[in-house]
Design a protein around this motif. Structure first.
Motif, PDB file in Angstrom:
ATOM      1  N   ARG A 267      19.172  27.400  73.779  1.00 41.98           N
ATOM      2  CA  ARG A 267      17.824  27.962  73.816  1.00 41.98           C
ATOM      3  C   ARG A 267      16.812  26.995  74.424  1.00 41.98           C
ATOM      4  NH1 ARG A 267      17.485  32.570  70.776  1.00 41.98           N
ATOM      5  NH2 ARG A 267      19.185  32.961  69.311  1.00 41.98           N
ATOM      6  N   GLU A 370       8.670  39.309  69.614  1.00 41.84           N
ATOM      7  CA  GLU A 370       9.948  39.375  70.324  1.00 41.84           C
ATOM      8  C   GLU A 370      10.116  38.199  71.278  1.00 41.84           C
ATOM      9  OE1 GLU A 370      12.574  41.278  69.712  1.00 41.84           O
ATOM     10  OE2 GLU A 370      11.337  41.889  68.000  1.00 41.84           O
ATOM     11  N   GLU A 374      13.221  35.651  70.986  1.00 34.99           N
ATOM     12  CA  GLU A 374      14.108  35.476  72.127  1.00 34.99           C
ATOM     13  C   GLU A 374      14.352  33.996  72.407  1.00 34.99           C
ATOM     14  OE1 GLU A 374      16.389  35.758  75.586  1.00 34.99           O
ATOM     15  OE2 GLU A 374      16.010  37.201  73.980  1.00 34.99           O
TER      16      GLU A 374
END
Length: 426
Positions: A267, A370, A374
């Motif tokens: 990430r 969101e 994410e």
């Protein structure tokens, strides 16, 4: 896979933190099994908060000793209720490690004992939490810079039927000699004597543990070299005065866990890990800078030192303004980070309302939720008017601003992941 060398408080806390983020870990230790001696004995509010986030605090607050006074040669010299009220706990390091081991086992990881680390190559990520004589630090060629502060101290944990207040620290001063006696849970006394002296305030029934040591102040030249990182005593050692050692290590683990998890999970870029040293090295340096002169002042044998301690230091500590400053420092709750992960007004400060969640917290409209999930994974949401707040898993404010700017900020600080996004087991 993250390999953690050292199953002390720092290594165990890091392993628990990584597992709570779903990262696979191995934790190894050269010892044959867990240590049973007390060693460190001060759990500060920040350390307790870290354990609470990890689900490992358990019954420690109930079992700990809470101090209310400092006595010198029997007479009360200082009311220490301000530390008691602030939440400082006197509790054995062995108990802290036991609670962390239980939590780590519940998270599906068992410690690999009798497993020393001899090389820093061949690992995806290796974190040295293996103490002052760290094999990981030495193998990585990282210097441990500093100097001795004081020498030849004798530590003993003993049982004795002494007529002493068990909610006080007792100092016995005789000329240039000063012996410290601390109450520990379970009726144990910690006796710390200079120059190997074995005087005690009464007969000893039994000795649980005994060790001699020298107080050093040292800090690793860097906390990261490539895929090798250092934390806890492997990165910094200092005087035990003030009970900062174990707590500073827990703070290192708390800071590193979520950053390393984002990198391992694909990430974030590995450059995010540079913020670990940028944020934690100054904290370690501050602890070294403050505990060293305090140790020389409190434990120093010189005539001038003794006079200053007895006639200036102790009266100063009785002032409420000095006590408040001391609490802010020793509790470590006032730690504030600067840099790219501390954006917006009051960025980098601890956010008490969300300090024990152990997860990312987004306080603001759902429009950017969101986006946050994410890039960050699991995010707890709270509705909030005005600026959006993004609070880190370690309880510090990462970002504050208009919700539409969050995505750009996340891209900036997390960078472009160097590996494909990974799915990790929970």
């Amino acid at each position: 896979m993250v390999i953690i060398a050292g199953a002390g408080p720092t290594g165990l806390a890091l392993a628990c933190g990584l597992r709570q983020f779903g990262v696979d870990v191995r934790i190894v230790d050269a010892a044959s099994g867990p240590a049973t001696t007390s060693r460190a004995l001060g759990l500060q509010p920040r350390g307790a908060e870290v354990l609470a986030r990890l689900g490992a605090l358990g019954d420690l607050p109930d079992k700990a000793v809470r101090l209310r006074a400092l006595r010198i040669n029997g007479a009360v010299a200082l009311d220490m209720g301000f530390l008691r009220d602030a939440g400082q706990l006197i509790v054995s390091q062995a108990w802290v490690e036991e609670r962390l081991r239980d939590r780590l086992s519940a998270l599906g990881v068992e410690i690999e004992w009798n497993t020393p680390i001899s090389s820093v190559s061949g690992w995806d990520w290796l974190v040295g939490c293996d103490g002052a004589h760290s094999a990981v630090r030495k193998a990585a060629g990282i210097a441990f810079e500093g100097e001795p502060v004081m020498e030849n101290f004798l530590l003993r944990d003993v049982h004795g039927k002494w007529d002493l207040d068990r909610e006080s620290i007792h100092l016995y001063v005789d000329g240039s000699s000063i012996t410290s006696v601390f109450p520990l849970p379970g009726g144990v006394w910690r006796v710390m004597s200079p120059n190997g002296e074995r005087w005690t305030p009464g007969p000893i029934d039994s000795v649980e543990w005994e060790s001699t040591f020298r107080i050093h102040r040292r800090q690793a030249a860097t906390y990261r070299r490539g895929n090798v990182l250092l934390a806890g005593d492997a990165a910094h050692i200092h005087s035990p005065l003030g009970g900062q050692g174990m707590n500073t290590g827990l703070g290192d683990a708390d800071n590193l866990a979520w950053k390393l998890a984002l990198v391992v999970q694909g990430r974030a870029s590995a450059t995010l890990l540079d913020t670990y040293e940028a944020e934690r090295r100054p904290v370690g340096a501050q602890v070294l800078a403050s505990t060293t002169p305090a140790t020389r002042l409190v434990m120093g044998p010189g005539v001038v030192t003794r006079a200053f301690r007895d006639h200036v230091l102790w009266p100063l500590l009785g002032l409420s303004v000095v006590q408040r400053r001391l609490v802010r420092f020793t509790s470590q709750l006032d730690v504030k980070y600067s840099g790219p992960l501390a954006a917006g007004r009051r960025g980098g400060e601890r956010v008490p309302a969300f300090a024990r969640t152990g997860k990312w917290v987004l306080a603001g409209p759902t429009t950017c939720l969101e986006v946050a999930r994410e890039r960050l994974g699991d995010v707890v949401h709270h509705e909030r008017a005005g600026d959006t707040l993004l609070v880190r898993p370690d309880g510090h404010l990462a970002w504050r601003g208009p919700s539409e700017r969050l995505s750009a900020w996340l891209n900036e600080v997390l960078g472009v992941p160097e590996t494909p996004r990974l799915t990790t087991r929970s």
